[in-house]
Design a protein around this motif. Structure first.
Motif, mmCIF file in Angstrom:
data_model
loop_
_atom_site.group_PDB
_atom_site.id
_atom_site.type_symbol
_atom_site.label_atom_id
_atom_site.label_comp_id
_atom_site.label_asym_id
_atom_site.label_seq_id
_atom_site.Cartn_x
_atom_site.Cartn_y
_atom_site.Cartn_z
ATOM 1 N N ARG A 6 4.272 3.039 -4.399
ATOM 2 C CA ARG A 6 4.231 3.380 -5.822
ATOM 3 C C ARG A 6 5.384 2.691 -6.541
ATOM 4 O O ARG A 6 6.353 2.256 -5.914
ATOM 5 C CB ARG A 6 4.301 4.900 -6.016
ATOM 6 C CG ARG A 6 3.051 5.619 -5.521
ATOM 7 C CD ARG A 6 3.224 7.124 -5.445
ATOM 8 N NE ARG A 6 3.596 7.747 -6.704
ATOM 9 C CZ ARG A 6 2.748 7.996 -7.703
ATOM 10 N NH1 ARG A 6 1.466 7.682 -7.564
ATOM 11 N NH2 ARG A 6 3.154 8.574 -8.800
ATOM 12 N N VAL A 21 2.734 11.178 -0.183
ATOM 13 C CA VAL A 21 1.842 11.636 -1.247
ATOM 14 C C VAL A 21 0.914 12.713 -0.692
ATOM 15 O O VAL A 21 0.644 12.771 0.505
ATOM 16 C CB VAL A 21 1.003 10.482 -1.838
ATOM 17 C CG1 VAL A 21 1.883 9.477 -2.557
ATOM 18 C CG2 VAL A 21 0.184 9.799 -0.748
ATOM 19 N N SER A 95 -2.235 2.493 0.120
ATOM 20 C CA SER A 95 -2.039 3.862 0.596
ATOM 21 C C SER A 95 -2.725 4.028 1.945
ATOM 22 O O SER A 95 -3.637 3.262 2.291
ATOM 23 C CB SER A 95 -2.620 4.870 -0.412
ATOM 24 O OG SER A 95 -4.002 4.625 -0.643
#
Length: 323
Positions: A6, A21, A95
């Motif tokens: 991020r 996350v 991710s």
């Protein structure tokens, strides 16, 4: 725990952060996907630098492949356990897993691995619409392609060969020239030390080419226009060197030229259009008519290094993050 790259502010590669996350359950029309490989594309830098605005903080990346682990209500075209690939919004492909809309997913044929899919879904579909949708190219046509040793360039040249199209490709080094030739590029121009337009005219008997495919931008657009024949088309599908200033009068000066700045999203927005291009692409790759070489593999945690190497021109062909 899931992780993602991020960024909380725009800037250079150092703004990228490896963070934990939380990934919840998919809602209606959504799935949760566990990524196996993630595509690394130059367009990712446009979001990171702020050229393409995104609300901050933000994830990064628009291309990945993996396995569906959970399916939300009303999802019918994919199921738990399916191997899928995708390219496009929303951001967040960098991710380990994520929840995302199901309608953007494309099922993978058995013959195509997740790594290959992550390396070629965006590049392959870009090559598909450039060659099959932008201009009515025919066997015997000659085109100019910038960055011929890049991920799009290597797929584009192979596909053009299948269609009987001659490719004049620009590169920056002997190493990249060798790679481009090995993938079907017919003529090489070293754009940093040769006059691109002059060489194109020499190679085309003074006529110029009907179409130039330019992913570099500011540094090459003047030569691109000068390389076109009368009423030719300049396709600005990338801006690696910055956004080119376009003076409409120059289009007239160079022979009543046309120019377009296309985006892949507008050529795969409709499911039927996306399926048609994907089927043609996957068919060529699965049969071996088009090969996709992954020349750089990175861990997702190494996103900063990957971006540095990509932006300084140290990569060739396709790059992926392997999870």
């Amino acid at each position: 725990m899931a992780h993602a790259i991020r960024f909380h502010e725009t800037g250079g590669p150092d703004v990228l952060r490896w963070e934990e996350v939380t990934v919840g359950d998919p809602g209606p029309d959504e799935v949760r996907i566990r990524h196996v490989a993630v595509g690394l594309n130059f367009a990712d830098t446009y979001f990171r630098t702020g050229l393409y605005p995104a609300p901050l903080p933000a994830g990064l990346g628009v291309e990945a492949s993996g396995v569906i682990e959970a399916v939300g209500r009303d999802v019918t075209h994919v199921a738990e356990g399916d191997r899928v690939t995708y390219t496009g919004s929303p951001l967040g492909a960098y991710s380990t897993e994520r929840v995302m809309p199901a309608d953007s997913l494309i099922k993978l044929p058995e013959e195509i691995s997740c790594e290959t899919a992550a390396a070629m879904t965006m590049r392959g579909l870009t090559s598909a619409y450039l060659l099959r949708r932008i201009h009515p190219l025919r066997a015997g046509d000659t085109v100019l392609l910038h960055a011929a040793a890049g991920g799009v360039g290597l797929i584009f040249s192979q596909w053009a060969k299948l269609l009987g199209i001659t490719v004049i490709g620009t590169v920056s080094s002997e190493e990249k020239a060798e790679i481009a030739r090995a993938h079907g590029c017919d003529h090489i121009i070293y754009y940093r030390r040769e006059n691109v337009a002059k060489r194109v005219r020499e190679l085309t008997g003074g006529q110029g080419v009907p179409v130039v495919f330019d992913s570099i931008g500011k540094d090459t657009v003047a030569g691109s226009m000068a390389a076109l024949r009368r009423r030719g088309l300049l396709v600005c599908f990338g801006t690696a060197s910055g956004v080119p200033p376009l003076d409409a009068m120059q289009l007239a000066v160079h022979g009543s030229l046309f120019v377009t700045r296309p985006a892949l999203a507008d050529y795969i927005a409709e499911p039927a259009e996306r399926a048609a291009l994907a089927d043609e692409l996957f068919g060529h790759v699965a049969s071996g008519r088009i090969t996709v070489e992954i020349n750089q593999r990175y861990a997702l945690q190494d996103a900063v290094r990957a971006h540095r190497e990509m932006e300084t021109g140290r990569t060739t062909g396709s790059s992926v993050f392997v999870l």
